[in-house]
Design an enzyme around this catalytic site. Structure first.
Site, PDB file in Angstrom:
ATOM      1  N   THR A 134       0.797  -1.189   0.093  1.00  0.00           N
ATOM      2  CA  THR A 134      -0.195  -0.291   0.008  1.00  0.00           C
ATOM      3  C   THR A 134       0.721   1.231   0.065  1.00  0.00           C
ATOM      4  OG1 THR A 134      -1.487   1.100   1.575  1.00  0.00           O
ATOM      5  CG2 THR A 134      -0.174  -0.288   2.469  1.00  0.00           C
ATOM      6  N   ASP A 135       0.422   2.648  -0.476  1.00  0.00           N
ATOM      7  CA  ASP A 135       1.108   3.726  -0.430  1.00  0.00           C
ATOM      8  C   ASP A 135       1.015   4.133   1.052  1.00  0.00           C
ATOM      9  OD1 ASP A 135      -1.666   4.327  -0.141  1.00  0.00           O
ATOM     10  OD2 ASP A 135      -1.643   5.752  -1.650  1.00  0.00           O
ATOM     11  N   GLU A 136       0.137   3.529   1.980  1.00  0.00           N
ATOM     12  CA  GLU A 136       0.032   4.241   3.406  1.00  0.00           C
ATOM     13  C   GLU A 136       1.521   3.941   4.135  1.00  0.00           C
ATOM     14  OE1 GLU A 136      -3.460   3.553   5.609  1.00  0.00           O
ATOM     15  OE2 GLU A 136      -4.648   3.542   3.975  1.00  0.00           O
ATOM     16  N   TYR A 160      -2.005  -0.622  11.031  1.00  0.00           N
ATOM     17  CA  TYR A 160      -2.234  -1.404   9.789  1.00  0.00           C
ATOM     18  C   TYR A 160      -0.886  -0.883   8.814  1.00  0.00           C
ATOM     19  CZ  TYR A 160      -3.422  -1.680   4.575  1.00  0.00           C
ATOM     20  OH  TYR A 160      -3.178  -1.837   3.484  1.00  0.00           O
ATOM     21  N   LYS A 164       1.995  -3.431   7.479  1.00  0.00           N
ATOM     22  CA  LYS A 164       2.332  -3.436   6.015  1.00  0.00           C
ATOM     23  C   LYS A 164       3.684  -3.149   5.704  1.00  0.00           C
ATOM     24  CE  LYS A 164      -0.098  -4.383   2.944  1.00  0.00           C
ATOM     25  NZ  LYS A 164      -0.367  -6.017   2.496  1.00  0.00           N
TER      26      LYS A 164
HETATM   27  P1  NAD Z   1      -9.702  -7.468   1.872  1.00  0.00           P
HETATM   28  O1  NAD Z   1      -9.759  -7.141   3.464  1.00  0.00           O
HETATM   29  O2  NAD Z   1     -10.985  -7.112   1.187  1.00  0.00           O
HETATM   30  O3  NAD Z   1      -9.267  -9.007   1.707  1.00  0.00           O
HETATM   31  C1  NAD Z   1      -8.289  -9.613   2.534  1.00  0.00           C
HETATM   32  C2  NAD Z   1      -8.522 -11.285   2.472  1.00  0.00           C
HETATM   33  O4  NAD Z   1      -7.238 -11.901   3.043  1.00  0.00           O
HETATM   34  C3  NAD Z   1      -9.573 -11.599   2.889  1.00  0.00           C
HETATM   35  O5  NAD Z   1     -10.236 -12.480   1.982  1.00  0.00           O
HETATM   36  C4  NAD Z   1      -9.466 -12.365   4.163  1.00  0.00           C
HETATM   37  O6  NAD Z   1     -10.234 -13.654   4.212  1.00  0.00           O
HETATM   38  C5  NAD Z   1      -7.908 -12.967   3.709  1.00  0.00           C
HETATM   39  N1  NAD Z   1      -7.094 -13.051   4.943  1.00  0.00           N
HETATM   40  C6  NAD Z   1      -7.011 -12.249   6.093  1.00  0.00           C
HETATM   41  N2  NAD Z   1      -6.244 -12.922   6.864  1.00  0.00           N
HETATM   42  C7  NAD Z   1      -5.666 -14.000   6.259  1.00  0.00           C
HETATM   43  C8  NAD Z   1      -4.661 -15.094   6.617  1.00  0.00           C
HETATM   44  N3  NAD Z   1      -4.078 -14.908   7.626  1.00  0.00           N
HETATM   45  N4  NAD Z   1      -4.596 -16.030   5.775  1.00  0.00           N
HETATM   46  C9  NAD Z   1      -5.109 -16.044   4.572  1.00  0.00           C
HETATM   47  N5  NAD Z   1      -5.807 -15.328   4.038  1.00  0.00           N
HETATM   48  C10 NAD Z   1      -6.299 -14.120   4.868  1.00  0.00           C
HETATM   49  O7  NAD Z   1      -8.314  -6.716   1.513  1.00  0.00           O
HETATM   50  P2  NAD Z   1      -8.247  -5.913  -0.176  1.00  0.00           P
HETATM   51  O8  NAD Z   1      -8.615  -4.512   0.127  1.00  0.00           O
HETATM   52  O9  NAD Z   1      -8.697  -6.786  -1.088  1.00  0.00           O
HETATM   53  O10 NAD Z   1      -6.569  -5.774  -0.053  1.00  0.00           O
HETATM   54  C11 NAD Z   1      -5.708  -7.001  -0.376  1.00  0.00           C
HETATM   55  C12 NAD Z   1      -4.312  -6.412  -0.181  1.00  0.00           C
HETATM   56  O11 NAD Z   1      -3.991  -5.358  -0.965  1.00  0.00           O
HETATM   57  C13 NAD Z   1      -4.027  -6.224   1.168  1.00  0.00           C
HETATM   58  O12 NAD Z   1      -2.506  -6.857   1.268  1.00  0.00           O
HETATM   59  C14 NAD Z   1      -3.764  -4.600   1.147  1.00  0.00           C
HETATM   60  O13 NAD Z   1      -3.054  -4.273   2.151  1.00  0.00           O
HETATM   61  C15 NAD Z   1      -3.471  -4.216  -0.234  1.00  0.00           C
HETATM   62  N6  NAD Z   1      -3.849  -2.995  -0.629  1.00  0.00           N
HETATM   63  C16 NAD Z   1      -5.186  -2.853  -0.622  1.00  0.00           C
HETATM   64  C17 NAD Z   1      -5.774  -1.468  -0.799  1.00  0.00           C
HETATM   65  C18 NAD Z   1      -7.243  -0.987  -0.949  1.00  0.00           C
HETATM   66  O14 NAD Z   1      -7.590  -0.041  -1.243  1.00  0.00           O
HETATM   67  N7  NAD Z   1      -7.987  -1.904  -0.512  1.00  0.00           N
HETATM   68  C19 NAD Z   1      -4.938  -0.544  -1.548  1.00  0.00           C
HETATM   69  C20 NAD Z   1      -3.436  -0.823  -1.823  1.00  0.00           C
HETATM   70  C21 NAD Z   1      -2.964  -2.117  -1.089  1.00  0.00           C
HETATM   71  O1  DAU Z   2      -4.212   4.110   0.672  1.00  0.00           O
HETATM   72  C1  DAU Z   2      -4.298   2.550   0.367  1.00  0.00           C
HETATM   73  C2  DAU Z   2      -5.306   2.031   1.386  1.00  0.00           C
HETATM   74  O2  DAU Z   2      -6.679   2.403   1.306  1.00  0.00           O
HETATM   75  C3  DAU Z   2      -5.346   0.503   1.485  1.00  0.00           C
HETATM   76  O3  DAU Z   2      -3.968   0.140   1.966  1.00  0.00           O
HETATM   77  C4  DAU Z   2      -6.194   0.071   2.696  1.00  0.00           C
HETATM   78  O4  DAU Z   2      -6.231  -1.342   2.561  1.00  0.00           O
HETATM   79  C5  DAU Z   2      -7.703   0.546   2.291  1.00  0.00           C
HETATM   80  O5  DAU Z   2      -8.599   0.405   3.525  1.00  0.00           O
HETATM   81  C6  DAU Z   2      -7.478   2.107   2.415  1.00  0.00           C
HETATM   82  O6  DAU Z   2      -7.404   2.869   3.355  1.00  0.00           O
HETATM   83  P1  DAU Z   2      -8.128   4.221   3.864  1.00  0.00           P
HETATM   84  O7  DAU Z   2      -8.008   4.248   5.383  1.00  0.00           O
HETATM   85  O8  DAU Z   2      -7.679   5.349   3.026  1.00  0.00           O
HETATM   86  O9  DAU Z   2      -9.529   3.821   3.359  1.00  0.00           O
HETATM   87  P2  DAU Z   2     -11.141   3.892   3.848  1.00  0.00           P
HETATM   88  O10 DAU Z   2     -11.942   3.546   2.865  1.00  0.00           O
HETATM   89  O11 DAU Z   2     -11.271   3.326   5.115  1.00  0.00           O
HETATM   90  O12 DAU Z   2     -11.241   5.557   4.280  1.00  0.00           O
HETATM   91  C7  DAU Z   2     -10.610   6.426   2.903  1.00  0.00           C
HETATM   92  C8  DAU Z   2     -10.870   7.874   3.494  1.00  0.00           C
HETATM   93  O13 DAU Z   2     -12.237   7.992   3.943  1.00  0.00           O
HETATM   94  C9  DAU Z   2      -9.991   7.989   4.787  1.00  0.00           C
HETATM   95  O14 DAU Z   2      -9.488   9.421   4.818  1.00  0.00           O
HETATM   96  C10 DAU Z   2     -11.023   7.928   5.983  1.00  0.00           C
HETATM   97  C11 DAU Z   2     -12.338   8.419   5.399  1.00  0.00           C
HETATM   98  N1  DAU Z   2     -13.623   7.767   5.944  1.00  0.00           N
HETATM   99  C12 DAU Z   2     -13.527   6.444   6.069  1.00  0.00           C
HETATM  100  C13 DAU Z   2     -15.010   5.752   6.404  1.00  0.00           C
HETATM  101  C14 DAU Z   2     -14.977   4.249   6.543  1.00  0.00           C
HETATM  102  C15 DAU Z   2     -14.800   8.528   6.325  1.00  0.00           C
HETATM  103  O15 DAU Z   2     -14.528  10.116   6.141  1.00  0.00           O
HETATM  104  N2  DAU Z   2     -15.785   7.995   6.829  1.00  0.00           N
HETATM  105  C16 DAU Z   2     -15.913   6.639   6.814  1.00  0.00           C
HETATM  106  O16 DAU Z   2     -16.939   6.110   7.275  1.00  0.00           O
END
Ligand code: NAD
Ligand code: DAU
Length: 354
Positions: A134-136, A160, A164
């Site tokens: 992630t970019d975070e 989180y 990561k």
């Molecule tokens: P998600 O939470 O939707 O899915 C995570 C999956 O991992 C689920 O299916 C869960 O059951 C599985 N899981 C959790 N713990 C596990 C374990 N110990 N062993 C095997 N499986 C396990 O997540 P996502 O949003 O699909 O993100 C996927 C990956 O991409 C993550 O590594 C996250 O950090 C990264 N990422 C997400 C975003 C985003 O915006 N969602 C952005 C950048 C990077």
């Molecule tokens: O930047 C990549 C990341 O983006 C991934 O690594 C994470 O897995 C993914 O969850 C996401 O993280 P964020 O914290 O940015 O996503 P989230 O959707 O939880 O929140 C997006 C923005 O919106 C953040 O600034 C918090 C805000 N927010 C979120 C929720 C759930 C609100 O204002 N209200 C809300 O109810």
């Protein structure tokens, strides 16, 4: 050439989009997923009888299971999506983030290394382990700061992002110390089909649909970069095929937006597709901020564009419309994921925000 890919976390949001895309492209997929609240085998129901898809229920922290799977299926590559992924949950209960994101990634690397060492030279030359990050991990930007490049120092701010960052460092160390053929990608915020509605975009779509408040943390001016999930999956497939071993690649949508603007955009699409009598923006409600809330993320994606020729296909305008349409068009999926555990999280996270 068709490959066997061990995908971890393939029942989650990005993982299931990736699995669907790769099976359609002809790869064989072995999906190892623990099926936490975020894992949903229903996302992959279309692959039920597909001989190119095998599901295994288990965690990446189970090294004995990993060793068995490597020996039995002999994958050409691993793509590690498995993670606890929600920042707000990492604030409420950080321990699972250490177990999966840190210990789990370590055990996966450890089992993969033993497998890699037993391969012949040709199979070793082909093998890759791709870590999805992630970019975070880079920290938070001020309004005028340059976007994160791959050489930006890590400054994670939440449990989180710290977990990561730790997993990224382990991946780097396994490449540097043991010569593991690793690839790492650091992506910005994804949105699209199959995202669990605890994250901003699906939460706002479903709350708007049900006439519920649209919760905005703090002043709503925190900025994220948004990328349609299919574009992220394309980028991962490209890095897996053509990326330079040991390198990291940023991925992003060139779509920086304040949260309030994201929510207003969704409201205007909902006004059009699901009119409610009054504008959906009337549901916007400011709530208590996320502790340690990062102000701004922006990713510099020059490397992946220059070196691998990747470009996102969706703009935010086209991708968000497709996404709203998908949630409105899939009420059975929505009903299934918004029962049980989901309701518990909504009351934990929002009842205390006031
Ligand atoms: P998600 O939470 O939707 O899915 C995570 C999956 O991992 C689920 O299916 C869960 O059951 C599985 N899981 C959790 N713990 C596990 C374990 N110990 N062993 C095997 N499986 C396990 O997540 P996502 O949003 O699909 O993100 C996927 C990956 O991409 C993550 O590594 C996250 O950090 C990264 N990422 C997400 C975003 C985003 O915006 N969602 C952005 C950048 C990077
Ligand atoms: O930047 C990549 C990341 O983006 C991934 O690594 C994470 O897995 C993914 O969850 C996401 O993280 P964020 O914290 O940015 O996503 P989230 O959707 O939880 O929140 C997006 C923005 O919106 C953040 O600034 C918090 C805000 N927010 C979120 C929720 C759930 C609100 O204002 N209200 C809300 O109810």
């Amino acid at each position: 050439m068709s490959r066997t890919i061990l995908v971890t976390g393939g029942a989650g949001f990005i993982g299931s989009n990736f699995v669907l895309q790769r099976v359609a492209a002809g790869d064989r997929i072995l999906n190892l997923d623990k099926l936490t609240y975020a894992g949903n085998p229903g996302n992959l129901a279309a692959l039920k009888d597909n001989p190119g898809y095998v599901f295994v229920h288990g965690g990446i922290e189970d090294e004995a299971l990993l060793t068995r799977l490597f020996a039995q299926h002999k994958p050409d590559a691993v793509v590690n999506f498995a993670a606890e992924s929600h920042v707000d949950r990492s604030i409420v209960s950080p321990e699972e983030f250490i177990t999966t994101n840190v210990v789990g990634t370590f055990r996966l690397l450890h089992a993969a290394l033993a497998y890699y060492r037993g391969l012949d030279a040709a199979a070793q030359a082909r093998f890759r382990i791709h870590h999805v990050s992630t970019d975070e991990v880079y920290g938070s930007l001020g309004p005028d700061d340059a976007a994160f490049t791959e050489s930006k120092a890590y400054e994670p701010n939440s449990p989180y992002s710290a977990s990561k960052a730790s997993s990224d460092h382990l991946v780097r160390a396994y490449q540097h110390t043991y010569g593991m053929p690793t690839l790492t990608t650091n992506c910005s915020n994804n949105y699209g089909p199959y995202q669990f509605p605890e994250k901003l975009i699906p939460l706002v779509i479903l709350n708007a649909l049900n006439g519920r408040p649209l919760p905005i943390y703090g002043d709503g001016m925190n900025v994220r970069d948004w990328l349609y999930v299919g574009d992220h999956c394309d980028a991962i497939a490209l890095v897996l095929e053509k990326g330079v071993v040991g390198e990291t690649y940023n991925i992003g949508g060139d779509s920086e937006m304040a949260n309030l603007d994201v929510v207003r955009t969704i409201c205007s699409i909902m006004d059009e597709l699901h009119p409610a009598g009054a504008p959906h923006t009337q549901l916007i409600t400011y709530v208590k901020d996320r502790p340690g809330h990062d102000r701004r993320y922006a990713v510099d994606t020059a490397r992946i564009k220059r070196e691998l020729g990747w470009r996102p296909r969706e703009s935010f305008a086209s991708g968000i419309r497709r996404t709203v349409e998908w949630y409105l068009g899939n009420p059975a999926w929505v009903a299934e994921v918004t029962s049980g555990e989901y309701r518990k999280w909504i009351s934990t996270n929002y009842e205390t925000r006031g």
